[in-house]
Design a protein around this motif. Structure first.
Motif, PDB file in Angstrom:
ATOM      1  N   ARG A   1       0.840  -1.207   0.000  1.00 26.50           N
ATOM      2  CA  ARG A   1       0.000   0.000   0.000  1.00 26.50           C
ATOM      3  C   ARG A   1       0.872   1.253   0.000  1.00 26.50           C
ATOM      4  O   ARG A   1       0.604   2.209  -0.735  1.00 26.50           O
ATOM      5  CB  ARG A   1      -0.918   0.003   1.219  1.00 26.50           C
ATOM      6  N   ASP A   2       1.903   1.257   0.841  1.00 26.15           N
ATOM      7  CA  ASP A   2       2.811   2.403   0.903  1.00 26.15           C
ATOM      8  C   ASP A   2       3.521   2.638  -0.429  1.00 26.15           C
ATOM      9  O   ASP A   2       3.920   3.771  -0.735  1.00 26.15           O
ATOM     10  CB  ASP A   2       3.856   2.213   2.013  1.00 26.15           C
ATOM     11  N   ALA A   3       3.683   1.587  -1.213  1.00 28.60           N
ATOM     12  CA  ALA A   3       4.334   1.692  -2.522  1.00 28.60           C
ATOM     13  C   ALA A   3       3.342   2.049  -3.631  1.00 28.60           C
ATOM     14  O   ALA A   3       3.692   2.023  -4.810  1.00 28.60           O
ATOM     15  CB  ALA A   3       5.059   0.391  -2.851  1.00 28.60           C
ATOM     16  N   GLY A   4       2.088   2.342  -3.255  1.00 30.53           N
ATOM     17  CA  GLY A   4       1.114   2.801  -4.240  1.00 30.53           C
ATOM     18  C   GLY A   4       0.192   1.738  -4.805  1.00 30.53           C
ATOM     19  O   GLY A   4      -0.500   1.984  -5.791  1.00 30.53           O
ATOM     20  N   TYR A   5       0.157   0.564  -4.200  1.00 31.20           N
ATOM     21  CA  TYR A   5      -0.711  -0.505  -4.669  1.00 31.20           C
ATOM     22  C   TYR A   5      -2.070  -0.426  -3.976  1.00 31.20           C
ATOM     23  O   TYR A   5      -2.137  -0.512  -2.749  1.00 31.20           O
ATOM     24  CB  TYR A   5      -0.125  -1.881  -4.328  1.00 31.20           C
ATOM     25  N   PRO A   6      -3.166  -0.306  -4.734  1.00 29.35           N
ATOM     26  CA  PRO A   6      -4.465  -0.534  -4.107  1.00 29.35           C
ATOM     27  C   PRO A   6      -4.510  -1.997  -3.651  1.00 29.35           C
ATOM     28  O   PRO A   6      -3.927  -2.874  -4.294  1.00 29.35           O
ATOM     29  CB  PRO A   6      -5.468  -0.296  -5.233  1.00 29.35           C
ATOM     30  N   PHE A   7      -5.208  -2.256  -2.542  1.00 31.74           N
ATOM     31  CA  PHE A   7      -5.311  -3.624  -2.026  1.00 31.74           C
ATOM     32  C   PHE A   7      -6.755  -4.096  -2.119  1.00 31.74           C
ATOM     33  O   PHE A   7      -7.675  -3.389  -1.716  1.00 31.74           O
ATOM     34  CB  PHE A   7      -4.834  -3.715  -0.582  1.00 31.74           C
ATOM     35  N   ALA A   8      -6.942  -5.301  -2.647  1.00 31.42           N
ATOM     36  CA  ALA A   8      -8.271  -5.894  -2.768  1.00 31.42           C
ATOM     37  C   ALA A   8      -8.298  -7.229  -2.028  1.00 31.42           C
ATOM     38  O   ALA A   8      -7.379  -8.031  -2.165  1.00 31.42           O
ATOM     39  CB  ALA A   8      -8.610  -6.123  -4.237  1.00 31.42           C
ATOM     40  N   SER A   9      -9.365  -7.445  -1.257  1.00 30.60           N
ATOM     41  CA  SER A   9      -9.540  -8.736  -0.595  1.00 30.60           C
ATOM     42  C   SER A   9     -10.799  -9.450  -1.075  1.00 30.60           C
ATOM     43  O   SER A   9     -11.093 -10.548  -0.627  1.00 30.60           O
ATOM     44  CB  SER A   9      -9.577  -8.568   0.929  1.00 30.60           C
ATOM     45  N   THR A  10     -11.534  -8.812  -1.998  1.00 33.41           N
ATOM     46  CA  THR A  10     -12.734  -9.424  -2.576  1.00 33.41           C
ATOM     47  C   THR A  10     -12.739  -9.177  -4.083  1.00 33.41           C
ATOM     48  O   THR A  10     -12.039  -8.287  -4.588  1.00 33.41           O
ATOM     49  CB  THR A  10     -14.022  -8.818  -1.986  1.00 33.41           C
ATOM     50  N   ALA A  11     -13.570  -9.932  -4.774  1.00 30.37           N
ATOM     51  CA  ALA A  11     -13.704  -9.757  -6.218  1.00 30.37           C
ATOM     52  C   ALA A  11     -14.181  -8.345  -6.554  1.00 30.37           C
ATOM     53  O   ALA A  11     -13.677  -7.715  -7.489  1.00 30.37           O
ATOM     54  CB  ALA A  11     -14.673 -10.795  -6.783  1.00 30.37           C
ATOM     55  N   ALA A  12     -15.132  -7.831  -5.788  1.00 29.37           N
ATOM     56  CA  ALA A  12     -15.666  -6.492  -6.064  1.00 29.37           C
ATOM     57  C   ALA A  12     -14.589  -5.420  -5.874  1.00 29.37           C
ATOM     58  O   ALA A  12     -14.496  -4.482  -6.681  1.00 29.37           O
ATOM     59  CB  ALA A  12     -16.863  -6.213  -5.162  1.00 29.37           C
TER      60      ALA A  12
ATOM     61  N   THR B   1      -5.325   3.368 -11.839  1.00 29.63           N
ATOM     62  CA  THR B   1      -4.670   2.206 -11.231  1.00 29.63           C
ATOM     63  C   THR B   1      -3.655   1.610 -12.195  1.00 29.63           C
ATOM     64  O   THR B   1      -3.999   1.177 -13.290  1.00 29.63           O
ATOM     65  CB  THR B   1      -5.706   1.127 -10.834  1.00 29.63           C
ATOM     66  N   THR B   2      -2.393   1.603 -11.775  1.00 27.40           N
ATOM     67  CA  THR B   2      -1.325   0.994 -12.576  1.00 27.40           C
ATOM     68  C   THR B   2      -0.628  -0.136 -11.825  1.00 27.40           C
ATOM     69  O   THR B   2       0.265  -0.778 -12.375  1.00 27.40           O
ATOM     70  CB  THR B   2      -0.283   2.049 -12.978  1.00 27.40           C
ATOM     71  N   LYS B   3      -1.042  -0.353 -10.577  1.00 31.66           N
ATOM     72  CA  LYS B   3      -0.525  -1.444  -9.756  1.00 31.66           C
ATOM     73  C   LYS B   3      -1.692  -1.994  -8.967  1.00 31.66           C
ATOM     74  O   LYS B   3      -2.631  -1.260  -8.640  1.00 31.66           O
ATOM     75  CB  LYS B   3       0.544  -0.951  -8.785  1.00 31.66           C
ATOM     76  N   LEU B   4      -1.619  -3.287  -8.622  1.00 28.15           N
ATOM     77  CA  LEU B   4      -2.732  -3.878  -7.874  1.00 28.15           C
ATOM     78  C   LEU B   4      -2.266  -5.107  -7.119  1.00 28.15           C
ATOM     79  O   LEU B   4      -1.597  -5.980  -7.677  1.00 28.15           O
ATOM     80  CB  LEU B   4      -3.861  -4.257  -8.830  1.00 28.15           C
TER      81      LEU B   4
END
Length: 173
Positions: free
Chosen positions: A40-51, A62-65
């Motif tokens: 997250r600190d490096a700019g990644y959005p974090f997802a824990s679900t499909a939605a 969004t360029t990172k995930l």
């Protein structure tokens, strides 16, 4: 630690327990390093679900995930869609392989320099080792769907995309 050092643009799958600090419920780490926080600190959005994954991927900025949907292995298609076995009750919103490939292609295609995408349908192998052919077949169908999705995506681009589909080994039946 290796993923943190390499920082691939997109990482989607299971294995959240390896990213959580030792004190977090479900962690498999022996230290207090929180790799989700580092990403997250490096700019990644974090997802824990499909939605959450789809929402992040649909965001044009969004360029990172990073998406981690279970503590361990993700559940196969048969359990997720029909039997509700495995860890589906605890992690009911796991994306299927085609949803993950679609999200990865959306995010990675924003890189004008191009990209390399590796997709693994590892549960086919795990199920076949156990001779659980029903689950292996369902996940093979999901892999075929993911390959079709990638081929359709590539066909719209002309001739700048190479798709390879390989197995690391086979299982005699």
């Amino acid at each position: 630690e290796q993923f943190d050092a390499a920082k691939p643009d997109v990482m989607l799958g299971g294995g959240k327990a390896n990213f959580l600090p030792k004190s977090a419920e479900g962690s498999r780490r022996r230290d207090e390093v929180d790799f989700i926080a580092r990403f997250r600190d490096a700019g990644y959005p974090f997802a824990s679900t499909a939605a959450e994954m789809t929402s992040a991927a649909d965001n044009p900025s969004t360029t990172k995930l990073l998406g981690l949907f279970t503590l361990g292995n993700m559940d196969g298609a048969l359990d997720r869609k029909f039997l509700k076995g495995g860890t589906v009750r605890k992690f009911p919103e796991q994306p299927d392989l085609t949803e993950q490939v679609s999200a990865a292609l959306k995010v990675l295609s924003r890189n004008e320099a191009g990209f390399f995408l590796m997709v693994e349908s590892g549960m086919i192998d795990k199920y076949t080792h156990l001779l659980d052919m029903e689950r292996a077949v369902y996940d093979t169908i999901m892999l075929d769907n993911a390959v079709k999705l990638a081929r359709d995506w590539a066909s719209a681009r002309g001739d700048d995309t190479l798709i390879l589909v390989v197995a690391d080994h086979t299982h005699p039946i």
